[in-house]
Write a protein that holds these residues in place. Structure first.
Motif, mmCIF file in Angstrom:
data_model
loop_
_atom_site.group_PDB
_atom_site.id
_atom_site.type_symbol
_atom_site.label_atom_id
_atom_site.label_comp_id
_atom_site.label_asym_id
_atom_site.label_seq_id
_atom_site.Cartn_x
_atom_site.Cartn_y
_atom_site.Cartn_z
ATOM 1 N N GLY A 1 0.768 -1.242 0.000
ATOM 2 C CA GLY A 1 0.000 0.000 0.000
ATOM 3 C C GLY A 1 0.797 1.289 0.000
ATOM 4 N N TRP A 2 2.052 1.237 0.425
ATOM 5 C CA TRP A 2 2.883 2.436 0.489
ATOM 6 C C TRP A 2 3.570 2.782 -0.829
ATOM 7 N N MET A 3 3.528 1.886 -1.818
ATOM 8 C CA MET A 3 4.275 2.124 -3.062
ATOM 9 C C MET A 3 3.484 3.044 -3.998
ATOM 10 N N LEU A 4 3.336 4.284 -3.575
ATOM 11 C CA LEU A 4 2.484 5.250 -4.258
ATOM 12 C C LEU A 4 3.288 6.110 -5.232
ATOM 13 N N VAL A 5 2.636 6.470 -6.321
ATOM 14 C CA VAL A 5 3.286 7.294 -7.347
ATOM 15 C C VAL A 5 2.999 8.767 -7.077
ATOM 16 N N MET A 6 4.066 9.517 -6.891
ATOM 17 C CA MET A 6 3.977 10.933 -6.538
ATOM 18 C C MET A 6 4.240 11.814 -7.751
ATOM 19 N N PRO A 7 3.748 13.058 -7.726
ATOM 20 C CA PRO A 7 3.971 13.975 -8.857
ATOM 21 C C PRO A 7 5.388 14.551 -8.836
ATOM 22 N N LYS A 8 6.147 14.260 -9.866
ATOM 23 C CA LYS A 8 7.529 14.733 -9.946
ATOM 24 C C LYS A 8 7.596 16.256 -9.878
ATOM 25 N N HIS A 9 6.704 16.928 -10.585
ATOM 26 C CA HIS A 9 6.777 18.391 -10.646
ATOM 27 C C HIS A 9 6.518 19.025 -9.275
ATOM 28 N N VAL A 10 5.651 18.419 -8.488
ATOM 29 C CA VAL A 10 5.368 18.949 -7.153
ATOM 30 C C VAL A 10 6.517 18.629 -6.203
ATOM 31 N N MET A 11 7.036 17.411 -6.293
ATOM 32 C CA MET A 11 8.163 17.028 -5.438
ATOM 33 C C MET A 11 9.367 17.938 -5.673
ATOM 34 N N GLU A 12 9.681 18.182 -6.932
ATOM 35 C CA GLU A 12 10.831 19.033 -7.239
ATOM 36 C C GLU A 12 10.597 20.466 -6.755
ATOM 37 N N ALA A 13 9.372 20.958 -6.926
ATOM 38 C CA ALA A 13 9.083 22.337 -6.525
ATOM 39 C C ALA A 13 9.117 22.510 -5.011
ATOM 40 N N PRO B 1 -4.135 -4.633 6.397
ATOM 41 C CA PRO B 1 -5.126 -3.634 5.974
ATOM 42 C C PRO B 1 -4.547 -2.454 5.214
ATOM 43 N N ASP B 2 -3.271 -2.151 5.426
ATOM 44 C CA ASP B 2 -2.665 -1.037 4.692
ATOM 45 C C ASP B 2 -2.607 -1.293 3.192
ATOM 46 N N ASN B 3 -2.812 -2.540 2.784
ATOM 47 C CA ASN B 3 -2.820 -2.855 1.351
ATOM 48 C C ASN B 3 -4.204 -2.686 0.727
ATOM 49 N N ALA B 4 -5.172 -2.246 1.496
ATOM 50 C CA ALA B 4 -6.541 -2.154 0.976
ATOM 51 C C ALA B 4 -7.211 -0.863 1.430
ATOM 52 N N ARG B 5 -6.516 0.247 1.297
ATOM 53 C CA ARG B 5 -7.061 1.528 1.755
ATOM 54 C C ARG B 5 -7.419 2.472 0.612
ATOM 55 N N ARG B 6 -7.448 1.981 -0.631
ATOM 56 C CA ARG B 6 -7.783 2.841 -1.764
ATOM 57 C C ARG B 6 -9.271 3.220 -1.746
ATOM 58 N N LEU B 7 -10.141 2.265 -1.433
ATOM 59 C CA LEU B 7 -11.578 2.480 -1.215
ATOM 60 C C LEU B 7 -12.337 2.926 -2.462
ATOM 61 N N GLN B 8 -11.741 2.779 -3.634
ATOM 62 C CA GLN B 8 -12.444 3.217 -4.844
ATOM 63 C C GLN B 8 -13.607 2.301 -5.209
ATOM 64 N N ASP B 9 -13.585 1.056 -4.723
ATOM 65 C CA ASP B 9 -14.645 0.102 -5.042
ATOM 66 C C ASP B 9 -15.701 -0.008 -3.952
ATOM 67 N N VAL B 10 -15.560 0.766 -2.889
ATOM 68 C CA VAL B 10 -16.525 0.718 -1.791
ATOM 69 C C VAL B 10 -17.766 1.514 -2.163
ATOM 70 N N TRP B 11 -18.932 0.967 -1.826
ATOM 71 C CA TRP B 11 -20.180 1.677 -2.093
ATOM 72 C C TRP B 11 -21.175 1.407 -0.974
ATOM 73 N N LEU B 12 -22.206 2.233 -0.918
ATOM 74 C CA LEU B 12 -23.195 2.171 0.155
ATOM 75 C C LEU B 12 -24.576 1.880 -0.395
ATOM 76 N N SER B 13 -25.271 0.958 0.256
ATOM 77 C CA SER B 13 -26.681 0.748 -0.063
ATOM 78 C C SER B 13 -27.481 1.953 0.416
ATOM 79 N N GLU B 14 -28.654 2.087 -0.141
ATOM 80 C CA GLU B 14 -29.531 3.144 0.344
ATOM 81 C C GLU B 14 -30.011 2.800 1.740
#
Length: 533
Positions: A178-190, A519-532
């Motif tokens: 979960g920690w192997m995240l891709v960061m923005p080069k332009h922001v990091m350099e700035a 659990p740190d490998n499953a914190r993206r939460l893009q597939d989580v949804w809620l019933s009404e």
């Protein structure tokens, strides 16, 4: 931007209309209610404390990752529905070459960072280069895990190539941590490679606001590259260190999910709320115990550290601290790499005759010059089980004449002191993203491991560690790992108490959330949804 708002207002604002009536006694379950994902709603959960920073490179705290993981992407990730399977994230496909010593990833071409800048292979290269070889003055908690990388190259704007020093069967799984995240080069350099107070990723959610001591609000990234994702409008995580307060908010319907819930509370909510809740459990990839600062006198004397190990009853720790929700073990999680019970019994402190163990501990104290015992300070986080663990250790050490004072610290201060190695005895937890010796030993138990808080160092452990990494045959590697673990255990820098059974409690209206052993490998939460409701 930080908004100073009241905790109660934060907890209730914009949430009440979308809250699930967890305590209402509904009998609907995920199998029978709203099987088709729907968009909308605000997912609510808790943080046990404030993150010390938002830094991707140096941080190791789950508090940080809980906030930033939904805001970033990785090259590959673990499938949220099948936690052992690696699938593409930013990588649409990949291939192995050169006998497993080269990996070629082809990237999706529509990913953009939250500031609108396109994500390219240069961002991937920059992120992994800084994580594996940080510049002077920058610490990387992922450096050891990525040591196998020889070079990263970018033949095209959307192709990135990893050349390895040797074939590594665990390489893809390592990239999915979960920690192997891709960061923005332009922001990091700035910003001089400093993202401690900034979250600009390409992920499904954006950071809207964070108020220290109150909580975090993430909102949907309307320009997310994956069609139809995320389902949720927003995520709100409230800072609630007290488990009793978490329980009250969960049962009242103000929290949809309870991450890292203790087993006793999991059984309680199941008993009280029935079908309105779902509880998942799994043996986790995390262990808890004591780090002893070997650089601080008198703890450089291994006899004293061995006495601490002998004083602690692991079986009692499982009963008292976890209510039985854990297993005694060594430095590797239960599974293919773990030592057998008979092998563990050869390590001082694992013998089952507690009184004999403590008699030997007192003898070692006297031999080291402390016949009347000694005094020490236990540093612990001011949160739930961390306090309970410190109290347990304090009681156990008193049986051999070691008198301790417990120093309870807020999470941010605690992690700062851990990083500075400003402690004597530290009640702590260790966890890795995958069940592999490279992941556990490289970080925690080698002489220069970035998360070796005790600073215990045995060159023999490092030598075996480097040898086992080259072995392709699982049986041969297993024997080397056994030797390595026994040698490291007998340094008594890290003294483990148990491996935890993990629990996840959530409303039955929450879908797409699956408990991973880490659990740190499953914190993206893009597939989580809620019933009404």
């Amino acid at each position: 931007m930080v908004y100073k708002i009241d905790r109660r207002d934060f907890l209730l604002s914009g949430v009440a209309a979308g809250l699930i009536g967890v305590a209402a006694g509904t009998s609907d379950t995920r199998a029978t209610k709203a099987p088709v994902p729907r968009s909308g709603g605000v997912l609510t959960g808790k943080l046990s404390g404030d993150p010390s920073s938002f830094d991707v490179v140096s941080s190791t705290s789950s508090l940080t990752l809980s906030v930033i993981a939904p805001c970033y992407n990785s090259l590959v990730m673990f499938d949220s529905e099948a936690p052992d399977r690696v699938i593409g994230d930013l990588a649409r496909n990949w291939r192995e070459e050169n006998g497993g010593r080269r990996y070629v990833f082809n990237l999706i071409e529509t990913a953009r960072f939250h500031d609108g800048v396109s994500l390219t292979s240069e961002d991937v290269k920059y992120s992994f280069d800084i994580m594996r070889a940080p510049p002077e003055g920058k610490t990387s908690a992922r450096k050891d895990l990525l040591e196998v990388i020889e070079a990263v190259s970018t033949p095209t704007e959307h192709t990135v190539v990893f050349d390895l020093k040797r074939a590594s069967p665990s390489f893809l799984s390592t990239l999915a941590i979960g920690w192997m995240l891709v960061m923005p080069k332009h922001v990091m350099e700035a910003r001089g490679n400093d993202l401690k107070e900034t979250v600009i990723g390409s992920g499904p959610f954006r950071l809207k606001n964070y108020t220290r001591g109150v909580g975090v609000e993430l909102v949907r990234n309307e320009s997310y590259h994956q069609p139809g994702r995320p389902y949720l409008d927003a995520i709100k995580l409230f800072v609630v260190p007290d488990p009793a307060t978490v329980y009250a908010n969960f049962t009242a319907g103000r929290l949809f999910f309870w991450d890292n819930i203790e087993g006793s509370d999991a059984r309680r909510i199941q008993s009280e709320l029935g079908d309105a809740v779902v509880v998942q459990k799994a043996i986790g990839l995390s262990t808890e115990g004591i780090s002893i600062n070997t650089k601080k006198s008198p703890w450089s004397d291994k006899r004293l550290r061995q006495a601490v190990s002998l004083a602690l009853s692991r079986e009692e720790a499982v009963r008292v601290i976890l209510g039985g929700d854990g297993v005694v073990g060594g430095l590797m999680p239960p599974g293919q790499w773990a030592l057998s019970d008979q092998e563990l019994l050869t390590v001082p402190g694992y013998g089952r005759d507690t009184e004999a163990n403590r008699a030997e501990a007192r003898r070692l104290l006297a031999e080291a010059g402390f016949p009347q015992g000694l005094s020490a300070t236990i540093t612990a986080r001011k949160a739930g089980i961390h306090e309970a663990r410190a109290v347990f250790v304090q009681d156990q050490l008193s049986r051999i004449g070691v008198k301790t004072r417990i120093d309870l610290q807020e999470s941010a201060a605690y992690f700062d002191n851990v990083e500075a190695r400003n402690f004597e005895l530290l009640t702590d937890g260790l966890g890795a993203g995958i069940n592999d010796p490279d992941a556990f030993f490289g970080d925690f138990h080698t002489c220069h491991g970035t998360r070796n808080q005790s600073a215990a160092c045995d060159p023999a452990v490092d030598e075996i560690y480097n040898e086992q990494r080259l072995l392709a045959d699982p049986g041969s590697r297993r024997e080397q790992v056994k030797r390595m673990e026994l040698a490291a255990l007998n340094q008594f820098g890290w003294i483990g108490l148990y491996w935890k059974t993990r629990f996840l409690g959530m409303s039955s209206k929450v879908h797409g959330m699956v408990l991973h052993p880490q659990p740190d490998n499953a914190r993206r939460l893009q597939d989580v949804w809620l019933s009404e409701a």
